[in-house]
Design a protein around this motif. Structure first.
Motif, PDB file in Angstrom:
ATOM      1  N   GLY A 150       0.634  -1.219   0.591  1.00 56.01           N
ATOM      2  CA  GLY A 150      -0.536   0.154   0.179  1.00 56.01           C
ATOM      3  C   GLY A 150       0.751   1.078   0.204  1.00 56.01           C
ATOM      4  N   GLN A 151       0.373   2.619  -0.891  1.00 56.86           N
ATOM      5  CA  GLN A 151       0.659   3.823  -0.529  1.00 56.86           C
ATOM      6  C   GLN A 151       1.109   4.367   0.276  1.00 56.86           C
ATOM      7  OE1 GLN A 151      -0.801   5.379  -3.945  1.00 56.86           O
ATOM      8  NE2 GLN A 151       1.018   5.038  -4.981  1.00 56.86           N
ATOM      9  N   PRO A 152       0.355   4.065   1.523  1.00 57.65           N
ATOM     10  CA  PRO A 152       0.535   4.843   3.098  1.00 57.65           C
ATOM     11  C   PRO A 152       1.284   4.530   3.843  1.00 57.65           C
ATOM     12  CG  PRO A 152      -1.709   4.683   2.181  1.00 57.65           C
ATOM     13  CD  PRO A 152      -1.050   4.247   1.300  1.00 57.65           C
ATOM     14  N   ALA A 153       2.345   3.031   3.311  1.00 57.96           N
ATOM     15  CA  ALA A 153       2.970   2.137   4.056  1.00 57.96           C
ATOM     16  C   ALA A 153       4.470   2.394   3.474  1.00 57.96           C
ATOM     17  CB  ALA A 153       2.234   0.773   4.194  1.00 57.96           C
ATOM     18  N   ALA A 154       4.733   2.312   2.148  1.00 56.95           N
ATOM     19  CA  ALA A 154       5.901   2.727   1.388  1.00 56.95           C
ATOM     20  C   ALA A 154       5.752   4.418   2.117  1.00 56.95           C
ATOM     21  CB  ALA A 154       5.344   2.652  -0.215  1.00 56.95           C
ATOM     22  N   VAL A 155       5.281   5.309   1.732  1.00 51.74           N
ATOM     23  CA  VAL A 155       5.306   6.386   2.157  1.00 51.74           C
ATOM     24  C   VAL A 155       5.967   6.676   3.434  1.00 51.74           C
ATOM     25  CG1 VAL A 155       5.101   8.697   2.255  1.00 51.74           C
ATOM     26  CG2 VAL A 155       3.831   7.655   0.495  1.00 51.74           C
ATOM     27  N   LEU A 156       6.058   6.264   4.651  1.00 55.60           N
ATOM     28  CA  LEU A 156       6.260   5.639   5.541  1.00 55.60           C
ATOM     29  C   LEU A 156       7.421   5.457   5.867  1.00 55.60           C
ATOM     30  CD1 LEU A 156       5.574   6.275   8.399  1.00 55.60           C
ATOM     31  CD2 LEU A 156       3.993   4.201   9.333  1.00 55.60           C
ATOM     32  N   ILE A 157       7.509   4.313   5.806  1.00 57.18           N
ATOM     33  CA  ILE A 157       8.850   3.372   5.187  1.00 57.18           C
ATOM     34  C   ILE A 157      10.067   3.945   4.326  1.00 57.18           C
ATOM     35  CG2 ILE A 157       9.659   1.686   4.420  1.00 57.18           C
ATOM     36  CD1 ILE A 157       7.628   0.376   5.513  1.00 57.18           C
ATOM     37  N   SER A 158       9.891   4.455   3.327  1.00 59.28           N
ATOM     38  CA  SER A 158      10.903   5.489   2.788  1.00 59.28           C
ATOM     39  C   SER A 158      11.450   6.824   3.719  1.00 59.28           C
ATOM     40  CB  SER A 158      10.446   5.651   1.335  1.00 59.28           C
ATOM     41  OG  SER A 158       8.707   6.565   1.406  1.00 59.28           O
ATOM     42  N   ALA A 265      -0.716   0.611   7.623  1.00 59.22           N
ATOM     43  CA  ALA A 265       0.860   1.196   7.485  1.00 59.22           C
ATOM     44  C   ALA A 265       1.518   0.985   8.522  1.00 59.22           C
ATOM     45  CB  ALA A 265       0.543   2.334   7.418  1.00 59.22           C
ATOM     46  N   LEU A 266       1.449   1.983   9.800  1.00 59.03           N
ATOM     47  CA  LEU A 266       2.492   1.643  11.360  1.00 59.03           C
ATOM     48  C   LEU A 266       2.877  -0.090  11.728  1.00 59.03           C
ATOM     49  CD1 LEU A 266       0.740   3.753  13.797  1.00 59.03           C
ATOM     50  CD2 LEU A 266       2.681   4.358  12.774  1.00 59.03           C
ATOM     51  N   ILE A 267       2.328  -1.161  11.070  1.00 57.99           N
ATOM     52  CA  ILE A 267       2.219  -1.988  11.052  1.00 57.99           C
ATOM     53  C   ILE A 267       3.739  -2.531  10.191  1.00 57.99           C
ATOM     54  CG2 ILE A 267       1.822  -4.845  11.633  1.00 57.99           C
ATOM     55  CD1 ILE A 267      -1.164  -3.673  12.763  1.00 57.99           C
ATOM     56  N   ARG A 268       3.157  -2.238   9.005  1.00 62.94           N
ATOM     57  CA  ARG A 268       4.182  -2.343   8.223  1.00 62.94           C
ATOM     58  C   ARG A 268       5.440  -1.985   8.568  1.00 62.94           C
ATOM     59  NH1 ARG A 268       2.865  -7.144   5.147  1.00 62.94           N
ATOM     60  NH2 ARG A 268       0.996  -7.018   4.079  1.00 62.94           N
ATOM     61  N   ALA A 269       5.939  -0.635   8.880  1.00 63.71           N
ATOM     62  CA  ALA A 269       6.673  -0.553   9.390  1.00 63.71           C
ATOM     63  C   ALA A 269       7.480  -0.482  10.119  1.00 63.71           C
ATOM     64  CB  ALA A 269       7.045   1.435  10.138  1.00 63.71           C
ATOM     65  N   LEU A 270       6.960  -1.795  11.049  1.00 64.13           N
ATOM     66  CA  LEU A 270       7.884  -2.832  12.211  1.00 64.13           C
ATOM     67  C   LEU A 270       8.748  -3.842  10.811  1.00 64.13           C
ATOM     68  CD1 LEU A 270       5.538  -2.837  15.019  1.00 64.13           C
ATOM     69  CD2 LEU A 270       7.875  -1.385  14.322  1.00 64.13           C
ATOM     70  N   CYS A 271       8.925  -4.023   9.848  1.00 62.64           N
ATOM     71  CA  CYS A 271       9.152  -5.010   9.031  1.00 62.64           C
ATOM     72  C   CYS A 271      10.772  -5.372   8.971  1.00 62.64           C
ATOM     73  CB  CYS A 271       8.900  -4.338   7.309  1.00 62.64           C
ATOM     74  SG  CYS A 271       9.866  -3.208   7.251  1.00 62.64           S
ATOM     75  N   PRO A 272      11.661  -5.899   8.912  1.00 60.72           N
ATOM     76  CA  PRO A 272      12.522  -6.262   9.034  1.00 60.72           C
ATOM     77  C   PRO A 272      14.036  -5.258   8.470  1.00 60.72           C
ATOM     78  CG  PRO A 272      11.710  -8.189   8.203  1.00 60.72           C
ATOM     79  CD  PRO A 272      10.861  -7.511   8.161  1.00 60.72           C
ATOM     80  N   GLY A 273      13.584  -4.954   7.527  1.00 61.72           N
ATOM     81  CA  GLY A 273      14.393  -3.614   6.786  1.00 61.72           C
ATOM     82  C   GLY A 273      14.708  -2.450   7.970  1.00 61.72           C
TER      83      GLY A 273
END
Length: 289
Positions: A150-158, A265-273
């Motif tokens: 999802g774009q919200p998660a992609a924007v947050l992580i980047s 989006a916040l949950i996705r931001a806890l990814c390994p990377g």
């Protein structure tokens, strides 16, 4: 390639930046400015090339290299000016809380390290080159590689990863906010060039403010600069919001697609990377003084 694999790109880039910090201040034929510029560009472009080649057949990156229409220019300029001022003042205040050394490095570091360098060369190497290479990396390759989440998660992580890879403890809050704005610009306009232009403005504002403080601080210019900058920040923010509202009302910018709301989006931001990048960011703060 999956988004989880692409999320390791910033950790790879930050690891290379940490290794580059072990290099001597200069090499034969390369002064400090040239060496830092080349090492910084290589640290981002090398992982981008490797991950891009690995994922070209399964999930290729979209760099969004086409140019925008002129209708986006007022919003891009106003939003970039606003977020650049916010980034500088938030970094200044954070550095003030952290202590004198952090404050000196944040405001004067470039001028001390590269003293005597012509202004146009500082603009090119500290303004234009990072704006291009880092935005191609974060808002080009990384953001597109994460869009399956999802774009919200992609924007947050980047934004999180760019703030850690490119910043310090003092500049992290400002770079995070600017990264969110530049990521939104990229997704909303479907082009990387607004983010690159915004990052160039961001870098130039920081150089100009640092130069102004270094040259005129003895005259007590900081309070007046603070008042002027804060006023411009509110004016630019209001005008940028009005521009964006008009563009959204006319359907001229894309809305972020995919994802399941801010919590997802916040949950996705806890990814390994992101976790790996955060660990290296802690090393960077403790190691590089």
């Amino acid at each position: 390639m999956s988004p989880a694999v692409y999320s390791m790109m910033p950790a790879a880039a930050l690891g290379l930046l940490l290794l580059a910090s072990l290099l001597p201040e200069s090499l034969p034929g390369l002064g400090p400015l040239a060496l830092d510029t080349l090492a910084g560009a290589a640290a981002f472009l090398a992982p981008l090339l490797v991950f891009g080649l690995l994922g070209r057949k399964t999930y290729p990156m979209r760099f969004r290299m086409r140019f925008n229409r002129l209708r986006f220019i007022p919003f891009v300029l106003l939003a970039s000016a606003a977020v650049s001022l916010f980034s500088f003042f938030s970094s200044y205040l954070t550095a003030s809380l952290l202590g004198g050394a952090a404050l000196r490095d944040m405001v004067y570091g470039s001028f001390v390290r590269y003293g005597g360098t012509p202004g146009w060369l500082l603009v090119l190497t500290l303004g234009a080159v990072p704006a291009l290479t880092e935005e191609i990396f974060f808002r080009g390759g990384l953001l597109s590689g994460l869009e399956d989440w999802g774009q919200p998660a992609a924007v947050l992580i980047s934004a999180l990863c760019s703030a850690m890879a490119c910043g310090s403890a003092a500049s992290f809050p400002g770079l995070l906010v600017s990264g969110l704005v530049f990521g939104y610009m990229t997704a909303a306009t479907d082009s990387i060039w607004p983010a690159a232009a915004g990052r160039l403005i961001h870098n130039l504002v920081n150089l100009a403010m640092g130069y102004g403080l270094r040259r005129y601080a003895v005259f007590g210019a900081w309070p007046y600069l603070m008042i002027l900058g804060t006023t411009l920040l509110f004016v630019f923010t209001y005008l940028a919001a009005a521009c964006l509202e008009g563009l959204l009302a006319k359907g001229r910018v894309r809305r972020l697609r995919g994802g399941r709301g801010p919590r997802a989006a916040l949950i996705r931001a806890l990814c390994p990377g992101v976790l790996a990048t955060a660990a290296l960011f802690a090393v960077k703060i403790a190691w590089i003084k």
